[in-house]
Design a protein around this motif. Structure first.
Motif, PDB file in Angstrom:
ATOM      1  N   UNK A 193       0.801  -1.226   0.000  1.00 52.48           N
ATOM      2  CA  UNK A 193       0.000   0.000   0.000  1.00 52.48           C
ATOM      3  C   UNK A 193       0.832   1.273   0.000  1.00 52.48           C
ATOM      4  N   UNK A 194       2.050   1.191   0.551  1.00 49.57           N
ATOM      5  CA  UNK A 194       2.813   2.409   0.779  1.00 49.57           C
ATOM      6  C   UNK A 194       4.315   2.138   0.606  1.00 49.57           C
ATOM      7  N   UNK A 195       4.719   1.712  -0.626  1.00 51.58           N
ATOM      8  CA  UNK A 195       6.129   1.338  -0.821  1.00 51.58           C
ATOM      9  C   UNK A 195       7.099   2.491  -0.557  1.00 51.58           C
ATOM     10  N   UNK A 196       6.642   3.746  -0.691  1.00 53.52           N
ATOM     11  CA  UNK A 196       7.547   4.876  -0.452  1.00 53.52           C
ATOM     12  C   UNK A 196       7.984   4.927   1.013  1.00 53.52           C
ATOM     13  N   UNK A 197       7.024   4.681   1.926  1.00 57.59           N
ATOM     14  CA  UNK A 197       7.356   4.672   3.355  1.00 57.59           C
ATOM     15  C   UNK A 197       8.340   3.544   3.657  1.00 57.59           C
ATOM     16  N   UNK A 198       8.137   2.401   3.009  1.00 52.80           N
ATOM     17  CA  UNK A 198       9.062   1.276   3.207  1.00 52.80           C
ATOM     18  C   UNK A 198      10.445   1.652   2.679  1.00 52.80           C
ATOM     19  N   UNK A 199      10.482   2.338   1.554  1.00 52.73           N
ATOM     20  CA  UNK A 199      11.766   2.737   0.963  1.00 52.73           C
ATOM     21  C   UNK A 199      12.543   3.655   1.909  1.00 52.73           C
ATOM     22  N   UNK A 200      11.834   4.630   2.483  1.00 54.09           N
ATOM     23  CA  UNK A 200      12.475   5.564   3.415  1.00 54.09           C
ATOM     24  C   UNK A 200      13.003   4.805   4.628  1.00 54.09           C
ATOM     25  N   UNK A 201      12.205   3.868   5.118  1.00 52.92           N
ATOM     26  CA  UNK A 201      12.603   3.068   6.276  1.00 52.92           C
ATOM     27  C   UNK A 201      13.832   2.219   5.932  1.00 52.92           C
ATOM     28  N   UNK A 202      13.809   1.559   4.765  1.00 54.30           N
ATOM     29  CA  UNK A 202      14.958   0.744   4.336  1.00 54.30           C
ATOM     30  C   UNK A 202      16.223   1.574   4.265  1.00 54.30           C
ATOM     31  N   UNK A 203      16.074   2.775   3.712  1.00 51.79           N
ATOM     32  CA  UNK A 203      17.254   3.618   3.508  1.00 51.79           C
ATOM     33  C   UNK A 203      17.915   3.932   4.850  1.00 51.79           C
ATOM     34  N   UNK A 204      17.081   4.244   5.871  1.00 50.40           N
ATOM     35  CA  UNK A 204      17.677   4.558   7.180  1.00 50.40           C
ATOM     36  C   UNK A 204      18.311   3.303   7.784  1.00 50.40           C
ATOM     37  N   UNK A 205      17.613   2.168   7.690  1.00 49.67           N
ATOM     38  CA  UNK A 205      18.173   0.930   8.270  1.00 49.67           C
ATOM     39  C   UNK A 205      19.500   0.578   7.582  1.00 49.67           C
ATOM     40  N   UNK A 206      19.578   0.790   6.272  1.00 47.06           N
ATOM     41  CA  UNK A 206      20.833   0.473   5.570  1.00 47.06           C
ATOM     42  C   UNK A 206      21.943   1.451   5.948  1.00 47.06           C
ATOM     43  N   UNK A 207      21.577   2.713   6.215  1.00 46.32           N
ATOM     44  CA  UNK A 207      22.604   3.664   6.706  1.00 46.32           C
ATOM     45  C   UNK A 207      23.156   3.171   8.036  1.00 46.32           C
ATOM     46  N   UNK A 208      22.267   2.689   8.897  1.00 43.44           N
ATOM     47  CA  UNK A 208      22.712   2.192  10.210  1.00 43.44           C
ATOM     48  C   UNK A 208      23.575   0.946  10.047  1.00 43.44           C
ATOM     49  N   UNK A 209      23.247   0.111   9.043  1.00 44.12           N
ATOM     50  CA  UNK A 209      24.110  -1.052   8.750  1.00 44.12           C
ATOM     51  C   UNK A 209      25.504  -0.554   8.351  1.00 44.12           C
ATOM     52  N   UNK A 210      25.529   0.462   7.485  1.00 46.19           N
ATOM     53  CA  UNK A 210      26.830   0.961   7.021  1.00 46.19           C
ATOM     54  C   UNK A 210      27.634   1.595   8.153  1.00 46.19           C
ATOM     55  N   UNK A 211      26.949   2.151   9.140  1.00 47.77           N
ATOM     56  CA  UNK A 211      27.633   2.685  10.339  1.00 47.77           C
ATOM     57  C   UNK A 211      28.195   1.563  11.206  1.00 47.77           C
ATOM     58  N   UNK A 212      27.716   0.338  11.011  1.00 49.86           N
ATOM     59  CA  UNK A 212      28.170  -0.787  11.836  1.00 49.86           C
ATOM     60  C   UNK A 212      27.248  -1.076  13.012  1.00 49.86           C
ATOM     61  N   UNK A 213      26.065  -0.431  13.047  1.00 51.38           N
ATOM     62  CA  UNK A 213      25.158  -0.620  14.184  1.00 51.38           C
ATOM     63  C   UNK A 213      24.322  -1.905  14.060  1.00 51.38           C
ATOM     64  N   UNK A 214      24.188  -2.436  12.853  1.00 48.08           N
ATOM     65  CA  UNK A 214      23.324  -3.610  12.645  1.00 48.08           C
ATOM     66  C   UNK A 214      24.145  -4.771  12.069  1.00 48.08           C
ATOM     67  N   UNK A 215      23.798  -5.984  12.495  1.00 46.23           N
ATOM     68  CA  UNK A 215      24.544  -7.160  12.044  1.00 46.23           C
ATOM     69  C   UNK A 215      23.590  -8.225  11.487  1.00 46.23           C
ATOM     70  N   UNK A 216      23.185  -8.076  10.228  1.00 50.54           N
ATOM     71  CA  UNK A 216      22.206  -9.028   9.653  1.00 50.54           C
ATOM     72  C   UNK A 216      22.833 -10.310   9.108  1.00 50.54           C
ATOM     73  N   UNK A 217      24.125 -10.560   9.318  1.00 49.06           N
ATOM     74  CA  UNK A 217      24.760 -11.742   8.712  1.00 49.06           C
ATOM     75  C   UNK A 217      24.029 -13.025   9.119  1.00 49.06           C
ATOM     76  N   UNK A 218      23.794 -13.925   8.152  1.00 46.50           N
ATOM     77  CA  UNK A 218      23.102 -15.175   8.493  1.00 46.50           C
ATOM     78  C   UNK A 218      24.031 -16.113   9.256  1.00 46.50           C
TER      79      UNK A 218
END
Ligand SMILES: NC(=O)c1ccc[n+]([C@@H]2O[C@H](COP(=O)([O-])OP(=O)(O)OC[C@H]3O[C@@H](n4cnc5c(N)ncnc54)[C@H](OP(=O)(O)O)[C@@H]3O)[C@@H](O)[C@H]2O)c1
Length: 327
Positions: free
Chosen positions: A270-295
């Motif tokens: 219903x609202x892919x733009x909101x998801x896109x904005x959310x993804x972008x911030x989460x990926x910035x935090x990954x690049x900062x090293x704050x998130x560890x999604x490795x399987x």
């Protein structure tokens, strides 16, 4: 191309791998040559006819993939052949090729490998959207995360810490609590042995948790209603425990709290733009090293049933992904 197919409702062992026609992208869509597919709790539910959305047979399960754009349909503006991408889809990810609308595709940041990228969209997307857009978690808040060793739970612990919250994590075994502690949860509670309400009240000096993220439901949800703070928020994410709980309205009223649902797939539709904005911030935090999604575990595509069994086992320590041999 090969795809894992569900031809009848049943256990993961009923899945078959077969050669099928390569899908063709329409306007606004891209075809992705898949390198890895994330395995989620709901995949087994879909195969067993226990999921809210029931695709027609035969279908492939799988809500998320990583790979390379192999073909772009008409009117695709922001992606080109050869781009390294991750994508979310309603089902169909357990395959060597998928077709996805451009709106659901995100470029993989430099340095993130395909296995990690396939672990990212659903768990981190759900936890980020829930905690930021829905619950507005703030620095200094207390966040209670149930099922904190699971896919959504681990992501929520990390995102809660990145947002400056004090994080209390629950789990059902010492191994689960160890996983949560490694993700830097401030406190852990074993919901099999301890009283969640009493421990949260003790930790918060009687104030309760400002935000609860609940992918477990059942008893965990019941306890949440008794230890959520005044004006707090309970985010209902899923029911891994197998029991869909009910909220007595008088408790909601007396706590002045909100019980809030979050269906990430619904936002994607219903609202892919909101998801896109959310993804972008989460990926910035990954690049900062704050998130560890490795399987923590990978299986070849033809072992999808084993991957689903591994994902369903309690005490998992990380994401499970399926890999293809394609380069
Ligand atoms: N709303 C959305 O948009 C959304 C998005 C993604 C997932 N979900 C839902 O959220 C839930 C969790 O998904 P997930 O991918 O995080 O799953 P997961 O990785 O399997 O984690 C679920 C966690 O729940 C705990 N749990 C408690 N009782 C359980 C039981 N009877 N069986 C299995 N696990 C149990 C387990 O921890 P312990 O063993 O420590 O108790 C486990 O780590 C599912 O219901 C899924 O469908 C919803």
């Amino acid at each position: 191309m090969r795809a894992v197919l569900c031809k009848e409702w049943g256990e993961p062992s009923t899945l078959e791998i077969e050669e099928v026609e390569r899908p063709v992208p329409g306007a606004g869509e891209v075809r992705i040559s898949v390198r890895a597919s994330g395995v989620n709790f709901a995949d087994a539910l879909m195969v067993a006819d226990k999921y809210q959305f029931k695709p027609p047979f035969p279908f492939s399960p799988g809500f998320e993939v990583s790979g390379v754009v192999a073909e772009a349909g008409r009117d695709v503006a922001g992606l080109g052949v050869g781009d390294r991408v991750m994508a979310a889809l309603p089902h169909g990810g357990y395959a060597e090729e998928v077709v996805v609308p451009e709106a659901n595709v995100v470029q993989i940041p430099e340095g993130m490998d395909f296995h990690t990228a396939a672990s990212f969209p659903v768990a981190y997307g759900t936890a980020h959207l829930a905690l930021t857009y829905r619950a507005n978690l703030e620095t200094g808040d207390v966040l209670l995360v149930h099922g904190a060793s699971g896919n959504v739970g681990r992501a929520a612990v990390e995102i809660g810490k990145r947002l400056g919250a004090t994080v209390i994590a629950t789990g059902g075994s010492p191994e689960s609590l160890e996983v949560a502690a490694r993700r830097a949860a401030d406190y852990v509670i074993d919901y099999g042995r301890e009283d969640v309400r009493d421990r949260v009240m003790e930790i918060t000096a009687g104030r309760g948790a400002n935000v609860v993220l609940d992918p477990v439901g059942g008893d965990a949800f019941d306890a949440s209603l008794r230890c959520v703070a005044w004006e707090g928020v309970i985010l209902t994410i899923g029911f891994a425990s197998g029991r869909i709980p009910e909220a007595p309205a008088w408790r909601v009223l007396l706590k002045n709290c909100a019980v809030m649902g979050l269906d990430w797939g619904g936002y994607l539709r219903r609202d892919p733009e909101t998801v896109k904005t959310s993804n972008a911030e989460a990926l910035r935090w990954y690049e900062e090293g704050a998130l560890d999604p490795r399987p923590s575990r990978t299986f070849p595509l033809e072992r999808a049933a084993d991957a689903l069994e591994a994902q369903a086992g309690r005490g998992s320590t990380g994401k499970v992904v399926l890999t293809t041999d394609q380069d």
